[in-house]
Design a protein around this motif. Sequence first.
Motif, short mmCIF file in Angstrom:
data_model
loop_
_atom_site.label_atom_id
_atom_site.label_comp_id
_atom_site.label_asym_id
_atom_site.label_seq_id
_atom_site.Cartn_x
_atom_site.Cartn_y
_atom_site.Cartn_z
N SER A 225 0.85 -1.20 0.00
CA SER A 225 0.00 0.00 0.00
C SER A 225 0.88 1.24 0.00
CB SER A 225 -0.96 -0.02 1.19
OG SER A 225 -0.25 0.21 2.38
N SER A 226 0.24 2.40 -0.07
CA SER A 226 1.02 3.63 -0.32
C SER A 226 1.70 4.19 0.93
CB SER A 226 0.09 4.71 -0.87
OG SER A 226 -0.82 5.12 0.14
N ARG A 227 1.16 3.89 2.10
CA ARG A 227 1.61 4.53 3.36
C ARG A 227 1.55 6.05 3.27
NH1 ARG A 227 5.27 0.54 6.62
NH2 ARG A 227 4.64 -1.35 5.59
N LEU A 228 0.61 6.53 2.53
CA LEU A 228 0.43 7.98 2.43
C LEU A 228 -0.42 8.53 3.58
CD1 LEU A 228 -0.48 9.03 -1.22
CD2 LEU A 228 1.44 9.86 0.14
N TRP A 264 -12.73 5.87 0.22
CA TRP A 264 -13.21 5.59 1.58
C TRP A 264 -12.91 6.75 2.53
CZ3 TRP A 264 -16.41 2.30 3.95
CH2 TRP A 264 -16.81 1.15 3.27
N ARG A 265 -11.83 7.42 2.26
CA ARG A 265 -11.48 8.58 3.10
C ARG A 265 -12.54 9.67 2.93
NH1 ARG A 265 -8.83 13.17 2.15
NH2 ARG A 265 -7.70 14.11 3.89
N ASP A 266 -12.93 9.91 1.68
CA ASP A 266 -14.01 10.88 1.43
C ASP A 266 -15.32 10.40 2.05
OD1 ASP A 266 -12.36 12.48 -0.37
OD2 ASP A 266 -14.26 13.13 -1.29
N VAL A 329 -4.44 -5.80 9.13
CA VAL A 329 -4.16 -6.12 10.53
C VAL A 329 -4.95 -5.18 11.45
CG1 VAL A 329 -2.33 -6.67 12.18
CG2 VAL A 329 -1.89 -6.86 9.74
N ARG A 330 -5.23 -3.95 10.98
CA ARG A 330 -6.12 -3.09 11.79
C ARG A 330 -7.46 -3.78 11.97
NH1 ARG A 330 -4.76 3.31 10.37
NH2 ARG A 330 -2.73 2.85 9.50
N MET A 331 -7.96 -4.38 10.89
CA MET A 331 -9.27 -5.05 10.99
C MET A 331 -9.19 -6.25 11.93
SD MET A 331 -10.97 -4.81 7.23
CE MET A 331 -9.67 -5.34 6.16
N ILE A 332 -8.10 -7.00 11.83
CA ILE A 332 -7.96 -8.20 12.68
C ILE A 332 -7.83 -7.81 14.15
CG2 ILE A 332 -6.51 -10.22 13.17
CD1 ILE A 332 -5.70 -10.18 10.15
N GLN A 366 -15.02 5.39 11.54
CA GLN A 366 -15.63 4.55 10.51
C GLN A 366 -15.03 3.13 10.58
OE1 GLN A 366 -17.93 4.61 8.16
NE2 GLN A 366 -17.18 3.00 6.82
N GLY A 367 -13.69 3.04 10.74
CA GLY A 367 -13.03 1.74 10.82
C GLY A 367 -13.53 0.94 12.01
N TRP A 368 -13.60 1.57 13.16
CA TRP A 368 -14.02 0.84 14.37
C TRP A 368 -15.49 0.47 14.32
CZ3 TRP A 368 -11.34 -1.62 17.96
CH2 TRP A 368 -9.96 -1.37 17.99
N GLN A 369 -16.32 1.38 13.85
CA GLN A 369 -17.76 1.04 13.81
C GLN A 369 -18.02 0.01 12.71
OE1 GLN A 369 -20.89 3.00 15.15
NE2 GLN A 369 -19.98 4.99 15.64
C1 LIG Z 1 -10.10 -0.05 13.05
C2 LIG Z 1 -9.54 0.84 11.96
C3 LIG Z 1 -9.08 2.11 12.27
C4 LIG Z 1 -8.57 2.94 11.27
N1 LIG Z 1 -8.11 4.20 11.61
C5 LIG Z 1 -7.63 5.02 10.63
C6 LIG Z 1 -7.18 6.32 10.95
O1 LIG Z 1 -7.23 6.79 12.10
N2 LIG Z 1 -6.65 7.08 9.94
C7 LIG Z 1 -6.62 6.64 8.65
O2 LIG Z 1 -6.16 7.38 7.77
N3 LIG Z 1 -7.09 5.43 8.32
C8 LIG Z 1 -7.58 4.60 9.26
N4 LIG Z 1 -8.03 3.35 8.92
C9 LIG Z 1 -8.12 2.99 7.49
C10 LIG Z 1 -6.89 2.30 6.86
O3 LIG Z 1 -6.47 1.23 7.67
C11 LIG Z 1 -5.72 3.25 6.62
O4 LIG Z 1 -6.16 4.41 5.96
C12 LIG Z 1 -4.64 2.59 5.74
O5 LIG Z 1 -4.18 1.40 6.34
C13 LIG Z 1 -3.49 3.55 5.55
O6 LIG Z 1 -2.44 2.95 4.86
P1 LIG Z 1 -2.03 3.42 3.40
O7 LIG Z 1 -1.83 4.89 3.39
O8 LIG Z 1 -0.92 2.57 2.96
O9 LIG Z 1 -3.37 3.10 2.59
P2 LIG Z 1 -3.62 2.81 1.05
O10 LIG Z 1 -4.18 1.45 0.95
O11 LIG Z 1 -2.47 3.15 0.20
O12 LIG Z 1 -4.83 3.81 0.74
C14 LIG Z 1 -4.63 5.17 0.33
C15 LIG Z 1 -5.34 6.12 1.26
O13 LIG Z 1 -6.74 5.88 1.23
C16 LIG Z 1 -7.30 6.09 2.54
N5 LIG Z 1 -7.84 4.83 3.01
C17 LIG Z 1 -7.39 3.58 2.74
N6 LIG Z 1 -8.19 2.66 3.35
C18 LIG Z 1 -9.14 3.34 4.00
C19 LIG Z 1 -10.24 2.97 4.80
N7 LIG Z 1 -10.54 1.69 5.05
N8 LIG Z 1 -11.01 3.94 5.36
C20 LIG Z 1 -10.75 5.25 5.11
N9 LIG Z 1 -9.71 5.66 4.35
C21 LIG Z 1 -8.92 4.73 3.80
C22 LIG Z 1 -6.16 6.55 3.43
O14 LIG Z 1 -6.14 7.95 3.47
C23 LIG Z 1 -4.95 5.98 2.71
O15 LIG Z 1 -3.77 6.67 2.99
C24 LIG Z 1 -8.54 2.49 9.92
C25 LIG Z 1 -9.00 1.21 9.62
C26 LIG Z 1 -9.50 0.38 10.62
C27 LIG Z 1 -9.99 -0.99 10.26
#
Ligand SMILES: Cc1cc2nc3c(=O)[nH]c(=O)nc-3n(C[C@H](O)[C@H](O)[C@H](O)COP(=O)(O)OP(=O)(O)OC[C@H]3O[C@@H](n4cnc5c(N)ncnc54)[C@H](O)[C@@H]3O)c2cc1C
Length: 461
Positions: A225-228, A264-266, A329-332, A366-369
């Motif tokens: 993933s991007s870790r952005l 999903w962020r939007d 792993v956040r989901m797990i 949103q993730g937790w709910q």
């Molecule tokens: C329990 C739980 C709590 C979470 N808390 C947060 C949080 O506090 N902040 C947060 O940014 N994300 C949260 N997430 C969503 C998601 O896990 C992270 O956004 C993602 O892991 C970030 O890694 P990435 O930048 O490599 O994502 P990528 O997979 O590269 O996705 C790109 C971007 O899309 C957005 N995104 C991706 N997945 C989701 C998602 N499921 N919901 C909303 N936006 C998403 C993020 O901004 C992310 O940087 C949560 C998910 C769960 C299950």
Amino acid sequence: MSPQLVWFRNDLRLVDHAALCAAAAAGPVVALFVLDDETPGAWRMGAAQRWWLHHSLADLGQRIAERGGRLILRRGRAGPIVRALAAELGADVHAIVHHEPWAAVQEAEAGDVRRHHGATLAPPANVLSGTGGRYRIFTPWWKKLLEQMPPPRPLPEPALRWADVSALPSDDLAQWRLRPTKPDWSTGFGEWQPGEAGALARLTAFARIAARYDDTRNLPSVEGSSRLSPHLALGEVSPATAWHAIADAVGENTAEPWLRELGWRDFSANIIDQFPDHGDAPNRDAFNRFPFLDDPAGLNAWQHGQTGYPIVDAGMRQLWASGWMHNRVRMITASFLVKHQLIDWRHGERWFWDTLLDADYGNNAQGWQWVMGSGVDSSPFNRIFAPVGQSEKFDAATYIRRWVPELAKLPDGLIHAPWEAGVALIRAGVKLGRDYPAPIVDHNQARARALAAWGQVKAGE
Ligand SMILES: Cc1cc2nc3c(=O)[nH]c(=O)nc-3n(C[C@H](O)[C@H](O)[C@H](O)COP(=O)(O)OP(=O)(O)OC[C@H]3O[C@@H](n4cnc5c(N)ncnc54)[C@H](O)[C@@H]3O)c2cc1C
């Protein structure tokens, strides 16, 4: 021309910043950031993200200084501070609209603020159904959003003229003590580069692997993933910039799985815009009666990666050490807390808030709910992740070895459930209960207990 005050919040960038562009076109600019721990109340910025904020503000301040300006830092209740400074300077105020419930309070208290779009791909209130209603379910909402996509191309950094603010008092960033000292638990954050240049570097690196995202994003052992997320959380890169960078690199169709996650962020912003207390209150009322357990020892074991389930422990330790955790792993880990341990999701949400560098009110709630099953659009409660099954399915052995080194010598097939490893455990020199915890709950019993609790809730619906 009157000065134009740009009130930076979680949009710490110079590129694609509509408020900065509008201000620059209207007059000499004053740049301001206010550290506001009052208006958000209990949702004041968490500890890990404060570390990020320190570095991000240092970076923004330096970029502004290189361009001949000065970033004014103030601390306190943002609205009145902005209002007073605007009055003192006779300035117009520009800000990007954010959707956290406290952001609207800040704006109302700040007085006459020119509000600009830029925190999301589209303003949440603009994505409406045919009958003009707001969406609560992701898929139809995403289809509707796509009709408005791609977002406008990012605005370039504007040419800036600065107002003379040399006489204005400004706080010293170091005095805000945003970084931990005693103890300094941020030593594992070194892989991150907060700031606009770091965000761009991350985006460029991801563009090279984005075509493989759909195949790798669920594998915690792979950097897929991007870790952005920490950069997006503090607005060092706009979602529109991210959209175009990846769509340009691999084509919009190939990029769709990633763009959807960005969506999903939007969507989270759309939800908190409709349900501002989503971080505190379950969307489904029945969950107010869920028989959560009061289990401080269990919560402590989960927080510190001592549950005896390697995938859960690896995730929680990754979070603590690096300020980030893989989405799967956040989901797990979240599911384990609320379903195997029956601990209130809000305890987990708060822990994430404090330890995630990417803490985002909407995404976190949103993730937790979603995991709890109590949200607007969520996974049903009775879908209970089996931690061992998930760990095997998503090939987490390498990930576990990295974050739970005491199990590193176990072979791939046995590392997911060390209590079943028998002779291999002895060969690896690991004694359960001494070197690594025995499971704090039995999966089948915990599952049955969770379903019984759910039955109780459902009966009352
Ligand atoms: C329990 C739980 C709590 C979470 N808390 C947060 C949080 O506090 N902040 C947060 O940014 N994300 C949260 N997430 C969503 C998601 O896990 C992270 O956004 C993602 O892991 C970030 O890694 P990435 O930048 O490599 O994502 P990528 O997979 O590269 O996705 C790109 C971007 O899309 C957005 N995104 C991706 N997945 C989701 C998602 N499921 N919901 C909303 N936006 C998403 C993020 O901004 C992310 O940087 C949560 C998910 C769960 C299950």
